[in-house]
Design an enzyme around this catalytic site. Structure first.
Site, short mmCIF file in Angstrom:
data_model
loop_
_atom_site.label_atom_id
_atom_site.label_comp_id
_atom_site.label_asym_id
_atom_site.label_seq_id
_atom_site.Cartn_x
_atom_site.Cartn_y
_atom_site.Cartn_z
N GLY A 50 -14.79 -15.42 35.63
CA GLY A 50 -15.46 -16.30 34.52
C GLY A 50 -16.75 -17.18 34.52
CD GLU A 105 -8.57 -20.03 35.34
OE1 GLU A 105 -10.27 -19.16 34.56
OE2 GLU A 105 -7.94 -19.21 35.18
CG ASP A 109 -5.74 -17.86 26.09
OD1 ASP A 109 -6.11 -18.33 24.65
OD2 ASP A 109 -6.21 -16.22 25.65
CG PHE A 158 -11.65 -13.18 22.79
CD1 PHE A 158 -10.72 -13.24 23.51
CD2 PHE A 158 -13.03 -12.65 23.15
CE1 PHE A 158 -11.14 -12.64 25.43
CE2 PHE A 158 -13.25 -12.19 23.85
CZ PHE A 158 -12.28 -12.13 25.03
CG ASP A 165 -15.46 -11.03 30.04
OD1 ASP A 165 -15.05 -11.24 30.46
OD2 ASP A 165 -14.56 -9.69 29.74
NE ARG A 171 -17.65 -11.32 33.28
CZ ARG A 171 -16.62 -11.14 33.48
NH1 ARG A 171 -16.23 -13.28 33.11
NH2 ARG A 171 -15.34 -10.68 33.38
P1 IMP Z 1 -4.74 -17.38 30.33
O1 IMP Z 1 -3.92 -16.40 31.58
O2 IMP Z 1 -4.23 -16.48 29.01
O3 IMP Z 1 -4.63 -18.59 30.14
O4 IMP Z 1 -6.21 -16.39 30.44
C1 IMP Z 1 -6.63 -17.18 31.27
C2 IMP Z 1 -8.09 -15.72 31.06
O5 IMP Z 1 -8.39 -15.10 29.98
C3 IMP Z 1 -9.75 -16.61 31.71
O6 IMP Z 1 -9.82 -17.34 32.73
C4 IMP Z 1 -10.64 -15.78 30.89
O7 IMP Z 1 -10.14 -15.07 31.90
C5 IMP Z 1 -9.82 -15.31 30.12
N1 IMP Z 1 -9.26 -15.37 28.59
C6 IMP Z 1 -8.87 -16.28 28.06
N2 IMP Z 1 -9.18 -16.45 26.85
C7 IMP Z 1 -10.78 -16.06 26.51
C8 IMP Z 1 -11.29 -15.62 25.21
O8 IMP Z 1 -11.86 -16.83 24.54
N3 IMP Z 1 -12.89 -15.23 26.09
C9 IMP Z 1 -12.53 -15.22 26.93
N4 IMP Z 1 -11.64 -14.80 28.28
C10 IMP Z 1 -10.58 -15.34 27.64
MG MG Z 2 -11.24 -15.90 33.80
#
Ligand code: IMP
Ligand code: MG
Length: 187
Positions: A50, A105, A109, A158, A165, A171
């Site tokens: 990403g 990053e 999320d 999302f 993606d 992307r």
């Molecule tokens: P986390 O571990 O939940 O903080 O998520 C981190 C990873 O999840 C990010 O680096 C993204 O690759 C993916 N991600 C989280 N939210 C989204 C979104 O809204 N769209 C696309 N990818 C996401």
């Molecule tokens: Mg990512």
């Protein structure tokens, strides 16, 4: 697709961050990071996949000496929910002992990925580790994680584009937005 109103761009319900807004913000972030690190040679660590457009634009807004390296982790099982399972698919090439590391990053999320990476990198005794994220989806946080540089606060939806993606797609959009509902429901 010149203006992205056709093709994959037409699959967005709403654009949250335009190409112009992103470019301006990334420039600002790069300048701030350069000021903060002054004469320290920062190691920018991009989290694939990403991070790639953000990382590319960010380092090009930093007029300073720096290194780049990448890690690849899997956190999502391909859907839109965080699984909480983080697996290192590709580790760093560089030894980070004594280095000032800045994790790059696309989005924070749940915070699970960033928090795992922070713990993991700290076991390697860097001089410092900080996090830089283009988007911060604060409302979705499960694990608290200190994010030093944030581009934009992101609503709890999302989002895709500019590296982000849905099942590997979107992307390459130059902007960031929310997909239309039918894109999720039609396989
Ligand atoms: P986390 O571990 O939940 O903080 O998520 C981190 C990873 O999840 C990010 O680096 C993204 O690759 C993916 N991600 C989280 N939210 C989204 C979104 O809204 N769209 C696309 N990818 C996401
Ligand atoms: Mg990512």
């Amino acid at each position: 697709m010149k203006d992205w109103q056709e093709g994959i761009g037409a699959e967005l319900r709403e654009i949250l961050f335009t190409r112009e807004a992103i470019q301006a913000k990334v420039l600002e972030m790069g300048e701030e990071i350069v000021r903060d690190y002054a004469e320290r040679r920062v190691l920018m660590v991009g989290i694939l996949n990403g991070c790639f457009p953000f990382m590319a634009d960010l380092v090009r807004s930093m007029n300073t000496y720096l290194d780049v390296d990448f890690m690849s982790v899997s956190s999502y099982g391909g859907g839109t929910q965080s699984s909480g399972v983080v697996r290192i698919l590709k580790d760093l090439n560089e030894n980070i002992t004594g280095r000032d590391v800045l994790l790059v990053e696309d989005i924070i999320d749940s915070g699970l990925t960033a928090s795992y990476l922070l713990d993991n990198l700290n076991t390697r005794h860097p001089a410092s580790v900080e996090i830089c994220a283009l988007l911060d989806k604060r409302e979705a946080r499960v694990e608290e994680v200190p994010v030093k540089y944030v581009g934009f606060d992101c609503p709890n939806e999302f989002v895709v584009g500019y590296g982000l993606d849905f099942q590997g797609l979107y992307r390459n959009l130059p902007h960031i937005g929310v997909l239309k509902k039918e894109v999720y429901t039609d396989p």
